[in-house]
Design a protein around this motif. Structure first.
Motif, PDB file in Angstrom:
ATOM      1  N   PRO A 153       0.798  -1.237   0.000  1.00  8.46           N
ATOM      2  CA  PRO A 153       0.000   0.000   0.000  1.00  8.46           C
ATOM      3  C   PRO A 153       0.823   1.277   0.000  1.00  8.46           C
ATOM      4  O   PRO A 153       0.450   2.263  -0.620  1.00  8.46           O
ATOM      5  CB  PRO A 153      -0.824  -0.090   1.294  1.00  8.46           C
ATOM      6  CG  PRO A 153      -0.667  -1.458   1.797  1.00  8.46           C
ATOM      7  CD  PRO A 153       0.447  -2.129   1.091  1.00  8.46           C
ATOM      8  N   LEU A 198      -8.995  -6.789  -1.609  1.00  5.75           N
ATOM      9  CA  LEU A 198      -7.651  -6.933  -1.084  1.00  5.75           C
ATOM     10  C   LEU A 198      -7.741  -7.648   0.262  1.00  5.75           C
ATOM     11  O   LEU A 198      -8.744  -7.518   0.960  1.00  5.75           O
ATOM     12  CB  LEU A 198      -7.008  -5.554  -0.893  1.00  5.75           C
ATOM     13  CG  LEU A 198      -6.622  -4.821  -2.171  1.00  5.75           C
ATOM     14  CD1 LEU A 198      -6.213  -3.397  -1.854  1.00  5.75           C
ATOM     15  CD2 LEU A 198      -5.487  -5.537  -2.880  1.00  5.75           C
ATOM     16  N   ASP A 227      -7.649  -8.560   4.057  1.00  4.44           N
ATOM     17  CA  ASP A 227      -7.847  -7.725   5.240  1.00  4.44           C
ATOM     18  C   ASP A 227      -6.561  -7.464   5.964  1.00  4.44           C
ATOM     19  O   ASP A 227      -6.409  -6.458   6.642  1.00  4.44           O
ATOM     20  CB  ASP A 227      -8.816  -8.414   6.214  1.00  4.44           C
ATOM     21  CG  ASP A 227     -10.248  -8.202   5.772  1.00  4.44           C
ATOM     22  OD1 ASP A 227     -11.094  -9.054   6.110  1.00  4.44           O
ATOM     23  OD2 ASP A 227     -10.507  -7.198   5.096  1.00  4.44           O
ATOM     24  N   LEU A 244      -3.797  -6.689   4.958  1.00  7.41           N
ATOM     25  CA  LEU A 244      -2.897  -5.726   4.325  1.00  7.41           C
ATOM     26  C   LEU A 244      -2.579  -4.560   5.254  1.00  7.41           C
ATOM     27  O   LEU A 244      -1.421  -4.208   5.475  1.00  7.41           O
ATOM     28  CB  LEU A 244      -3.539  -5.201   3.041  1.00  7.41           C
ATOM     29  CG  LEU A 244      -2.560  -4.701   1.990  1.00  7.41           C
ATOM     30  CD1 LEU A 244      -1.549  -5.770   1.657  1.00  7.41           C
ATOM     31  CD2 LEU A 244      -3.308  -4.290   0.747  1.00  7.41           C
ATOM     32  N   VAL A 245      -3.646  -3.943   5.716  1.00  6.06           N
ATOM     33  CA  VAL A 245      -3.431  -2.950   6.771  1.00  6.06           C
ATOM     34  C   VAL A 245      -4.302  -3.440   7.907  1.00  6.06           C
ATOM     35  O   VAL A 245      -5.459  -3.076   8.023  1.00  6.06           O
ATOM     36  CB  VAL A 245      -3.868  -1.540   6.341  1.00  6.06           C
ATOM     37  CG1 VAL A 245      -3.634  -0.533   7.459  1.00  6.06           C
ATOM     38  CG2 VAL A 245      -3.106  -1.111   5.105  1.00  6.06           C
ATOM     39  N   SER A 296      -7.213   0.083   8.887  1.00  5.80           N
ATOM     40  CA  SER A 296      -7.342   0.499   7.497  1.00  5.80           C
ATOM     41  C   SER A 296      -8.228   1.736   7.376  1.00  5.80           C
ATOM     42  O   SER A 296      -7.915   2.662   6.634  1.00  5.80           O
ATOM     43  CB  SER A 296      -7.884  -0.647   6.647  1.00  5.80           C
ATOM     44  OG  SER A 296      -9.078  -1.143   7.210  1.00  5.80           O
ATOM     45  N   ALA A 320      -7.006   5.340   6.055  1.00 10.51           N
ATOM     46  CA  ALA A 320      -7.710   5.972   4.938  1.00 10.51           C
ATOM     47  C   ALA A 320      -8.190   7.361   5.332  1.00 10.51           C
ATOM     48  O   ALA A 320      -7.954   8.347   4.630  1.00 10.51           O
ATOM     49  CB  ALA A 320      -8.878   5.099   4.493  1.00 10.51           C
ATOM     50  N   LEU A 348      -7.255   3.915  -1.289  1.00 10.11           N
ATOM     51  CA  LEU A 348      -7.515   3.822   0.146  1.00 10.11           C
ATOM     52  C   LEU A 348      -8.766   2.998   0.425  1.00 10.11           C
ATOM     53  O   LEU A 348      -8.791   2.144   1.305  1.00 10.11           O
ATOM     54  CB  LEU A 348      -7.674   5.224   0.747  1.00 10.11           C
ATOM     55  CG  LEU A 348      -6.408   6.075   0.807  1.00 10.11           C
ATOM     56  CD1 LEU A 348      -6.753   7.493   1.246  1.00 10.11           C
ATOM     57  CD2 LEU A 348      -5.392   5.464   1.763  1.00 10.11           C
ATOM     58  N   LEU A 408      -8.634  -0.734   0.426  1.00  9.10           N
ATOM     59  CA  LEU A 408      -8.089  -1.425   1.595  1.00  9.10           C
ATOM     60  C   LEU A 408      -9.157  -2.135   2.407  1.00  9.10           C
ATOM     61  O   LEU A 408      -8.895  -3.115   3.078  1.00  9.10           O
ATOM     62  CB  LEU A 408      -7.358  -0.433   2.510  1.00  9.10           C
ATOM     63  CG  LEU A 408      -6.075   0.176   1.959  1.00  9.10           C
ATOM     64  CD1 LEU A 408      -5.563   1.249   2.912  1.00  9.10           C
ATOM     65  CD2 LEU A 408      -5.010  -0.882   1.747  1.00  9.10           C
ATOM     66  N   PHE A 409     -10.394  -1.626   2.361  1.00  5.84           N
ATOM     67  CA  PHE A 409     -11.399  -2.227   3.219  1.00  5.84           C
ATOM     68  C   PHE A 409     -12.746  -2.423   2.550  1.00  5.84           C
ATOM     69  O   PHE A 409     -13.689  -2.895   3.164  1.00  5.84           O
ATOM     70  CB  PHE A 409     -11.601  -1.390   4.490  1.00  5.84           C
ATOM     71  CG  PHE A 409     -11.870   0.059   4.228  1.00  5.84           C
ATOM     72  CD1 PHE A 409     -13.134   0.493   3.836  1.00  5.84           C
ATOM     73  CD2 PHE A 409     -10.864   1.003   4.358  1.00  5.84           C
ATOM     74  CE1 PHE A 409     -13.374   1.827   3.594  1.00  5.84           C
ATOM     75  CE2 PHE A 409     -11.105   2.347   4.108  1.00  5.84           C
ATOM     76  CZ  PHE A 409     -12.361   2.759   3.734  1.00  5.84           C
TER      77      PHE A 409
END
Lengths: 285, 242, 321
Positions: free
Chosen positions: A60, A120, A122, A124-125, A139, A143, A205, A208-209
């Protein structure tokens, strides 16, 4: 407590709405052209981020600026290839041009990726923080914070830098600006680029979620419209406040009216806004 | 009294574009409205035409209060106007453009077309009747503005810088046209920058300055008025005159 | 010399109209019927969007109303679906007033945006309206109870019906654009301030055009429901319904009499054939093409194809006096 949670969730998401909406308001304010494809830019950004991660294994920290750059390029391209010409033409052409772009982006994506959605991971962030009972996912926090910072940054760019004043001059009065030596085309292209880049960051951003699907463009476009209407055309600070407000409203309606109806609440608000504030909204019409 | 404006004020925020202006227009007069840029004459003109709502003051047409009457109803009452920058209806011919005006009094197509042809002949545009309106240059478009307004069979015609930007030969033709319109009994208010036009055309001139009527009188009187000269040319002009 | 292309076109038109009746192929007949139906919606949109210059992306509201009115008449009252058509038109007239009066205060892009929002709102509301079948939608009669149910096995009778309705609509449009209403509409579409100064009551005429436009769009919706026998929020109120009308009119030439029909003639067979050739993903491809077509039109030829054919036949159908 639930109320507070909802509000915080709403504010965080609202910040992201504010980010891409400020891109729209910039374009709108600059040249009185509505980008009907704005939400679909966000959708494209989400896919770019997704593929940057899954194909190129870019994390990211890198894919956010990468997506921003890609969308910046798209915005500039759209300006030079399409918008610049239709602005001088009849109203029908101006209105349908970006609408056609939206269709093209949306259905190309549908064709390429089908209606199924991807997302993506979860992790990841990852992480959820607990602040006195308030659930804050990392996340969302990332964001929201990034979006807030960038929106403020955009505002500062426009109001405190030389480049910004030149852009604002063109948006005030294209002819006068040209007379004082500011070439309108590059400024407007830049506006499109920045406007699109804002969707780039926002999309990356959100990815991401949020689930990624070709259909999300429609809802985002309408969200951007409401935000810009509420905040005032051409005003980035307005878009920021309005975005936050819309985020909270959406969050609360999802809870009270159910997720299926939350869209109705936002569109309903939009319709009411257009009726109630036409004088305030039509500043540049 | 045909058209009367009393105490017109128009403010935009704290800016007073028009700050207490009056006008009294009698039947079949031909008056000029002049003033330096920013003097408020355009705003005042738009108040008379119905495009702008005055903040204060009244406008009466044949005694009836029309202050808040919208433009389309003013046209119906007999008050027509032209636009400084001509607005043409693209996609239609010259005749069709004029017919839009003619339809006001003549709801049926053939009657409207006849009236349009009559007006086109009167304004010297008959040769262009079947051409697409976009083929007209600026002088033609300015003339079209006038023709369209005439097709509504107005009692009062407000001309907004109808002669501005025309080449000299065209100016003569335009002046002649305005005179002919006047001769048919139409009352006219002409907003202009060109002093020569004002001298040749108008009987009475109203000078605007800073939102108010500065002076009124015949063209000769007004142009000799030191206050007017000062308004146009600045503080030093009075001293520079021999 | 100019009369020759004119008669040629009319002959071509006649051939075009009669051709599907002579064919035995159900696929062609179906395409013909769908084309005629699309031509009705596009021509109806054209009244306010083309002649009036108010680009509505929300006509799906009227289409959906007509379609649902027809199938609700069947589902709840047991009436033949076509009986719902007048009810749908009436409802659309009311909707036109409710939508038109406030939204015509807005101009240009803002008006278009408002129409998108209203259409999205309508779709959202209908999806949640269980009385009308919610997200699942409604179905028409499975087998014909009487002739009035208009359930035909071949597409040809539908085609004939649709061509008839289209002819009525185009005749009305022709009469309208020749007379005062047509002139006033075109004037307000291309120069609102000037039109107003010439005595044109802007909002009143926009409303007239919308009333007419909405009513016929509603009728098209009812006819669609009659032929297809099924409606749901997406096929009735979805944004694509509006998109179709706009693209077809713009392609053929918005604000011209035959433009929308021409647009339909090109796009419907194209879309249907792509559907067949590409299978399930076909619908997507058609709209990719629509998007490209719209952008090309906007960029190079905003007057649509009519821009090209008008010089050939003189001034096309909008000649004065």
């Amino acid at each position: 407590m639930i109320l507070l949670q909802l509000c915080v969730d709403g504010l965080l998401l609202g910040a992201v709405y504010a980010l891409f909406s400020s891109g729209l308001t910039l374009i709108w304010g600059m040249m009185n052209v509505v980008n009907f494809a704005h939400g679909d830019f966000v959708m494209v950004a989400m896919y770019v981020a997704f593929f940057a991660f899954t194909l190129l294994k870019i994390g990211p920290i890198l894919f956010v600026p990468l997506t921003a750059a890609a969308l910046f390029g798209l915005g500039v391209l759209v300006y030079y290839a399409l918008v610049r010409h239709v602005m001088r033409g009849p109203m029908l052409a101006q209105i349908i041009s970006t609408f056609g772009l939206a269709l093209f982006l949306r259905y190309t994506a549908l064709w390429a990726f089908s209606a199924n959605f991807v997302s993506l991971p979860d992790s990841l962030v990852g992480g959820v923080y607990d602040l006195h009972g308030l659930r804050l996912s990392a996340s969302h926090l990332l964001a929201g914070a990034t979006a807030l910072v960038l929106t403020l940054g955009l505002h500062l760019l426009l109001t405190r830098t030389d480049l910004g004043s030149r852009m604002l001059a063109v948006s005030e009065d294209r002819v006068a600006a040209a007379l004082v030596g500011i070439r309108p085309d590059p400024m407007q292209a830049l506006a499109w680029g920045i406007g699109a880049a804002s969707t780039g960051v926002a999309g990356a951003l959100i990815a991401l979620f949020f689930y990624i699907s070709p259909e999300v463009g429609n809802a985002f476009t309408l969200l951007a419209f409401v935000t810009v209407c509420l905040g005032g055309f051409g005003s980035v600070p307005g878009a920021l406040l309005a975005g936050l407000a819309i985020g909270v409203i959406e969050s609360l309606s999802a809870y009270w009216l159910g997720p299926a109806t939350k869209d109705v609440a936002v569109f309903g608000l939009f319709v009411v806004l257009l009726w109630v504030r036409p004088q305030g909204l039509l500043g540049r019409a | 009294m045909l058209l009367e404006a009393t105490g017109i004020v128009k403010t935009f925020g704290s800016f007073h574009a028009v700050d207490g202006a009056d006008l009294a227009l009698q039947e079949n007069e031909l008056i000029g409205l002049i003033g330096p840029n920013g003097a408020g004459k355009s705003t005042f003109f738009n108040c008379l035409a119905g495009d702008t709502l005055p903040t204060a003051g009244t406008i009466r047409f044949r005694g009836a209060d029309i202050t808040t009457t919208p433009p389309h109803d003013r046209a119906r009452l007999g008050l027509a106007r032209t636009f400084q920058v001509p607005i043409v209806f693209e996609g239609m011919t010259v005749r069709e453009n004029v017919m839009v005006g003619a339809f006001l009094r003549r709801p049926h197509r053939h009657a409207a077309a006849d009236k349009a042809d009559e007006v086109l002949a009167f304004t010297g545009l008959a040769d262009h009747a079947d051409q697409q309106v976009t083929s007209l240059g600026t002088p033609g478009r300015k003339r079209l503005e006038i023709a369209r307004a005439l097709a509504t069979e107005p009692t009062v015609l407000l001309l907004d810088e109808a002669l501005a930007g025309l080449p000299t030969a065209e100016v003569d033709l335009a002046i002649e046209l305005v005179r002919r319109i006047h001769a048919t009994g139409v009352t006219l208010i002409v907003v202009e920058h060109i002093m020569e036009v004002i001298h040749r055309l108008t009987q009475r001139v109203i000078v605007f300055h800073q939102g108010r009527v500065l002076a009124q009188g015949s063209p000769a009187e007004v142009t000799a008025d030191p206050a007017v000269i000062q308004a146009y040319l600045g503080r030093h002009a009075g001293r520079r005159r021999a | 010399m100019k009369a020759l292309p004119r008669t040629l076109l009319l002959v071509l038109l006649a051939v075009l109209i009669v051709a599907p009746c002579l064919s035995d192929n159900p696929f062609y007949q179906r395409i013909a019927a769908l084309t005629a139906l699309a031509a009705i919606s596009a021509s109806a949109w054209n009244l306010i969007g083309g002649y009036g210059g108010q680009v509505s992306f929300g006509h799906s509201v009227y289409f959906g109303t007509g379609a649902y009115a027809a199938l609700l008449a069947f589902d709840k009252l047991g009436l033949p679906p076509i009986a719902g058509a007048p009810l749908g038109m009436l409802a659309s007239l009311v909707l036109s007033m409710l939508i038109g009066l406030p939204s015509f205060r807005l101009r240009g892009h803002y008006f278009s945006m408002a129409t998108i929002a209203i259409a999205a709102l309508a779709e959202g509301l209908v999806t949640n309206w269980n009385f009308a079948g919610g997200a699942i939608g409604l179905m028409g009669p499975a087998s014909p109870r009487t002739v009035a149910d208009l359930l035909f096995r071949s597409a040809l009778p539908y085609y004939v019906l649709f061509v008839f309705v289209l002819a009525v609509l185009l005749a009305l449009t022709y009469l309208m654009q020749r007379g005062r209403m047509g002139f006033y509409l075109r004037a307000l579409g291309s120069g609102e301030r000037a039109a107003e100064s010439l005595g044109v009551p802007i909002r009143r005429y926009k409303l007239y055009a919308l009333l007419l436009s909405g009513a016929f769009t509603s009728l098209a919706g009812s006819l669609y429901a009659v032929m297809i026998g099924f409606i749901d929020p997406d096929s009735g109120f979805g944004i694509l319904v509006s998109v179709n009308m706009v693209v077809m009119s713009a392609l053929g030439g918005a604000g011209t009499l035959f433009g929308p029909m021409l647009g339909a003639l090109i796009l419907v067979p194209l879309a249907e054939t792509t559907n067949v050739v590409l299978g399930g993903g076909g619908t997507g491809a058609a709209y990719v093409a629509y998007g490209i077509i719209i952008m090309l039109l906007a960029r190079f030829s905003p007057g649509g194809l009519a821009q090209w054919w008008a010089p050939l036949t003189g001034k096309g159908p909008r000649r004065a006096a």
